[in-house]
Design an enzyme around this catalytic site. Structure first.
Site, PDB file in Angstrom:
ATOM      1  N   TYR A  17     -81.288  52.079  49.053  1.00  0.00           N
ATOM      2  CA  TYR A  17     -80.219  51.416  49.951  1.00  0.00           C
ATOM      3  C   TYR A  17     -80.580  50.303  50.660  1.00  0.00           C
ATOM      4  CZ  TYR A  17     -76.222  51.245  53.186  1.00  0.00           C
ATOM      5  OH  TYR A  17     -75.394  50.808  53.954  1.00  0.00           O
TER       6      TYR A  17
ATOM      7  N   LYS B  15     -70.402  58.935  52.640  1.00  0.00           N
ATOM      8  CA  LYS B  15     -69.692  58.634  50.993  1.00  0.00           C
ATOM      9  C   LYS B  15     -69.054  59.908  50.546  1.00  0.00           C
ATOM     10  CE  LYS B  15     -72.010  55.014  52.242  1.00  0.00           C
ATOM     11  NZ  LYS B  15     -73.489  54.657  52.052  1.00  0.00           N
TER      12      LYS B  15
END
Ligand SMILES: *Cc1c(COP(=O)(O)O)cnc(C)c1O
Length: 383
Positions: free
Chosen positions: A100, A197
């Site tokens: 990420y 998420k």
């Protein structure tokens, strides 16, 4: 508790409210708690240190990840910040080569300034991991499947290396969730999540988690959580508990849709490259099958040169161009300029995050509607 995961999602942690019988954990919207006398509290002192709504969620995520201790944070990065604060000047971390972008940013622009360094390694290559081990290395930080190229790392094999060399193994499990993969069972010491998420699942809450099984590490992390202060608010804790209840049914549908879409994309010939560990042709397919209960629902791809990716993004109607992933709605993003813009172009290109790369978070809409939208946008993007 010995329930299976689909039941734990609904009844794990602290189930309902003992006092009133409310089936949902109440939102304790309070910053402080009455003390009955000096040094006499009822287990709660101040909501940065502990809050009953957050505590219910923290117990829930620990139950789901099969770890003893859970901690909830205001964001995935607040969780990562707290975990990285375990280290000190001179310590080094081995990190997966596609992670990420925000994780790269905090390592490169924040913790490096405090003398904590990192080395980027392809953690799917076990020899490379072994070679990178040195005295300064204190931990291996893995994402599997990694963001955005869905590279699969054999977590149990890396855990063996980390244990043999007395290092910590940290796994960011955001893309999988405990419904599909439980890194602690595979030998990880610390599991990290962006709860923003799939766990939350509705693109309405920012949150993060850490789960560990070892008491000593847990005590250090609780200390740091309180000392640094990036805790999750009571209302957001409630939203996360609510989101997690439907994780199982959502993930089943996410994965079912993603498998269909990846196969359609492959057969269509529209894409020059497809990254998805659910395709038998993917290098991570076997390892993914061994360590997880599904391939997840993130697909990255590069369109054939005939198509202009910028036009493609503009032509989508149902699928939304946006940062983030894991919500009920399908989202696409352009890693090079969005989620991974913090990574310098040379490093990006070296690991394969080219300008043409498209990342798709497959939602739970009707799969034919998603395919029709992708197809129309691709057809419309002929260069
Ligand atoms: C989004 C994300 C993060 C960061 O979490 P935030 O909640 O946005 O702070 C970390 N790791 C992965 C894999 C992510 O997708």
């Amino acid at each position: 508790m010995s329930y299976k995961i689909d039941s734990l999602l609904i009844h794990g942690g602290i189930d309902g409210d003992e006092t009133t019988g409310a089936v949902n954990v109440p939102i304790y919207q309070t910053s402080t708690y009455k003390q009955d006398g000096l040094g006499e509290n009822r287990g709660w002192e101040y909501s940065r240190t502990g809050n009953p709504t957050r505590a219910a969620l923290e117990k829930l995520i620990a139950d789901l990840e099969h770890g003893k201790y859970g901690l909830a944070f205001a964001s995935g990065l607040a969780a990562i910040n707290t975990v990285l604060s375990l280290f000190k000047e001179g310590d080094k971390l081995i990190v997966s080569d596609n992670i990420y972008g925000g994780t790269f940013r905090i390592l490169d622009n924040v913790f490096k300034n405090f003398g904590i360094t990192y080395e980027i390694v392809d953690t799917s290559d076990l020899d490379a991991v072994q070679k990178a081990i040195s005295d300064e290395v204190k931990a291996i930080y893995v994402e599997s499947p990694a963001n955005p190229l869905l590279t699969v790392t054999d977590i149990a094999a890396v855990a063996e290396i980390s244990k043999k060399n007395d290092k910590l193994l940290i796994v960011d499990n955001t893309f999988m969730t405990p419904y599909l993969q439980r890194p602690i069972e595979l030998g990880a010491d610390i599991v990290i999540h962006s709860g923003t998420k799939y766990l939350g699942g509705h693109s309405d809450t920012i949150s993060g988690f850490v789960v560990v099984d070892n008491k000593e590490i847990a005590d250090r992390l609780y200390y740091l959580q309180n000392a640094i202060g990036g805790v999750l608010a009571p209302f957001d804790s409630f939203l996360m508990i609510r989101g997690i209840k439907t994780l199982g049914v959502r993930m089943d549908r996410h994965v079912e849709n993603a498998v269909k879409i990846a196969n359609w994309l492959k057969e269509s010939g529209y894409a020059e490259k497809i990254y998805f560990p659910g395709l038998e042709s993917d290098p991570g397919f076997e390892t993914q099958k061994k360590q997880a209960d599904g391939p997840g629902a993130m697909i990255s791809f590069v369109l054939d040169k005939k198509y202009d990716y910028k036009k493609f993004f503009k032509s989508l109607k149902l699928v939304t161009l946006a940062e983030s992933l894991g919500g009920v709605e399908s989202l696409v993003c352009h890693p090079a300029s969005m989620t991974h813009a913090a990574i310098p172009k040379e490093i990006r290109e070296e690991v394969g995050i080219v300008d043409e790369l498209i990342r798709l978070s497959v939602g739970i809409e009707n799969v034919q509607d998603i395919i029709d939208d992708l197809k129309a946008a691709i057809e419309n993007s002929k260069a």
